[in-house]
Every structure is written in structure tokens, then in C-alpha cells.
Design an enzyme around this catalytic site. Sequence first.
Site, PDB file in Angstrom:
ATOM      1  N   CYS A  79     -31.749  -3.678  37.563  1.00  0.00           N
ATOM      2  CA  CYS A  79     -30.490  -3.147  38.074  1.00  0.00           C
ATOM      3  C   CYS A  79     -30.734  -2.403  39.392  1.00  0.00           C
ATOM      4  O   CYS A  79     -31.788  -1.774  39.580  1.00  0.00           O
ATOM      5  CB  CYS A  79     -29.869  -2.195  37.057  1.00  0.00           C
ATOM      6  SG  CYS A  79     -29.271  -3.039  35.589  1.00  0.00           S
ATOM      7  N   CYS A 108     -36.270  -1.879  28.692  1.00  0.00           N
ATOM      8  CA  CYS A 108     -34.841  -1.644  28.563  1.00  0.00           C
ATOM      9  C   CYS A 108     -34.378  -1.670  27.113  1.00  0.00           C
ATOM     10  O   CYS A 108     -33.231  -1.350  26.830  1.00  0.00           O
ATOM     11  CB  CYS A 108     -34.067  -2.692  29.347  1.00  0.00           C
ATOM     12  SG  CYS A 108     -34.458  -4.368  28.849  1.00  0.00           S
ATOM     13  N   CYS A 139     -27.569   3.655  28.397  1.00  0.00           N
ATOM     14  CA  CYS A 139     -27.033   2.749  29.417  1.00  0.00           C
ATOM     15  C   CYS A 139     -27.543   1.336  29.167  1.00  0.00           C
ATOM     16  O   CYS A 139     -26.772   0.373  29.135  1.00  0.00           O
ATOM     17  CB  CYS A 139     -27.440   3.247  30.809  1.00  0.00           C
ATOM     18  SG  CYS A 139     -26.843   2.235  32.175  1.00  0.00           S
ATOM     19  N   CYS A 140     -28.854   1.192  28.980  1.00  0.00           N
ATOM     20  CA  CYS A 140     -29.423  -0.123  28.662  1.00  0.00           C
ATOM     21  C   CYS A 140     -28.885  -0.644  27.339  1.00  0.00           C
ATOM     22  O   CYS A 140     -28.638  -1.840  27.187  1.00  0.00           O
ATOM     23  CB  CYS A 140     -30.947  -0.036  28.585  1.00  0.00           C
ATOM     24  SG  CYS A 140     -31.776  -0.161  30.171  1.00  0.00           S
TER      25      CYS A 140
HETATM   26  S1  SF4 Z   1     -31.693  -1.018  33.858  1.00  0.00           S
HETATM   27 FE1  SF4 Z   1     -29.468  -1.253  34.181  1.00  0.00          FE
HETATM   28  S2  SF4 Z   1     -28.593  -1.061  32.189  1.00  0.00           S
HETATM   29 FE2  SF4 Z   1     -30.642  -0.175  32.073  1.00  0.00          FE
HETATM   30  S3  SF4 Z   1     -30.471   2.033  32.557  1.00  0.00           S
HETATM   31 FE3  SF4 Z   1     -30.866   0.975  34.482  1.00  0.00          FE
HETATM   32  S4  SF4 Z   1     -28.782   0.610  35.294  1.00  0.00           S
HETATM   33 FE4  SF4 Z   1     -28.531   0.993  33.113  1.00  0.00          FE
END
Ligand code: SF4
Length: 224
Positions: A194, A220, A111-112
Site C-alpha cells: 500500500c 499483513c 487496517c490490514c
Molecule cells: S498494508 Fe495497506 S491495508 Fe495494511 S496497514 Fe498498510 S495501508 Fe492498511
Amino acid sequence: MATAGDIGMDTAELAALSARLEQEGAAAAIRWALDRFGSAAALACSFQDCVIVDLATRVDPGLEVVFLDTGFHFPETLQFVEEVRARYHLNLTVTHPDASAAAWPCGTSECCQRRKVEPLFRALQGKEAWLTGLKRCDASTRSNTPVLAWDQTRRMFKVNPLAAWSDDDITRYISDHDLPVHPLIAKGYLSIGCAPTTRPVRAGEDPRAGRWADSDKTECGLHT
Ligand code: SF4
């Protein structure tokens, strides 16, 4: 490992220059970077605060500033970005993930990767240096952050003018310069990422205890 061919100086020279810039202070480090790289430098900012934006735009008001819109930010963060954009007339680039990100749930490293790492990589194409607001006190994984480094992954310089700053230094600068403050700070969000992976900090907790609180994730991937 960085080589002399990559950066025009060997690692000892790079470390010595980093130490000198740290001694001269954040503004000097920014000035060095912008004198050397001009428009081939960009600042990546999380907009938890706008200290690095304030410092950098004093040196170059037209500096490109990059904000990684993951699609999962708090509405208050997006509102703060717009407030800072308007205040400084920022040359702001806002990145967005591509469609492939939708397949990956919040909290996973992919995701990151899709929402932050790859969009930043694309935003920095053609640049020779990027500036950040990283501080050594942000996390144990950042405790050795130098003011100036060679980013081997992106093959460009990485400048961290605030590396030696403490949280108190940030608070003092905000107060001394009457800077706008992210609206969630007053609600106990002392480290803001986030929305799905950030919670307010409870009394007595580490200021960063609210980030990825239910997992062992601490970075991240932008700075590793
Ligand atoms: S920080 Fe944002 S981009 Fe990273 S895993 Fe969490 S929701 Fe996803």
C-alpha cells in the site's frame, strides 16, 4: 493442526507431496492443484509482478484471480492490474473493504485485517484451495513456506508454487517471457504494498526495506 479428516492425508503424506511438487517445479504444482480442485481453486495475487499469473493461466486461462484492492494502492499498481487483466483476459475478482475499515488508520493490524484479510476470506468462500505467489526469500517469516500446505485458518489447501524461487528467478522469468513490469520497480520500489506504508529502497538496502519501514510490522496477516 491439520487432521487426516480435514485433508484426506496425514501431515507426513502432505509434506511428501509438497516436496515432490517442489522438485517437479512451479508449473507442475499449479497443474496438480488445478487438476485436483478445478474451479474450486483461486489465485490471490498482489500484482507486484505477474509471474504467477503467467504460469497459472498457461495451465487454466479461466482460473479465478483475486486482487485485494485495499483502497490505499498506488495508482501505478491499479494501472498494472488493468494492464495484466487485459493481456491475459483475466477472470479477475477485485475485492474492496467494507465501510468498517475507514475507522482504522494505515499501518495498524486492524487496517490490514479489514482491507485484506477479511475481503480475502470472503472471496475464498466455497473454495477448496488457494494459490499464492509467496516465496521463502520474501521475508524471514516466510523462510519455511512449503509448496503445499493445509491452511487451518481457512480450512483449505494453500499452494505456493514459487516457494523455492529467488528474486533472480523472478527477474529471469520476466525477461525470458517478456512480461510486463510494474512501473514503480524502475523508481526503486522493489517490494510494493500500500502507498502509505511503502517507500523506495535506497542503495545497499534489503529489497524489502521499503515496506512498513517505520514500524516492526513485517506481515499483513494474510499468511500468518
Ligand atoms: S498494508 Fe495497506 S491495508 Fe495494511 S496497514 Fe498498510 S495501508 Fe492498511
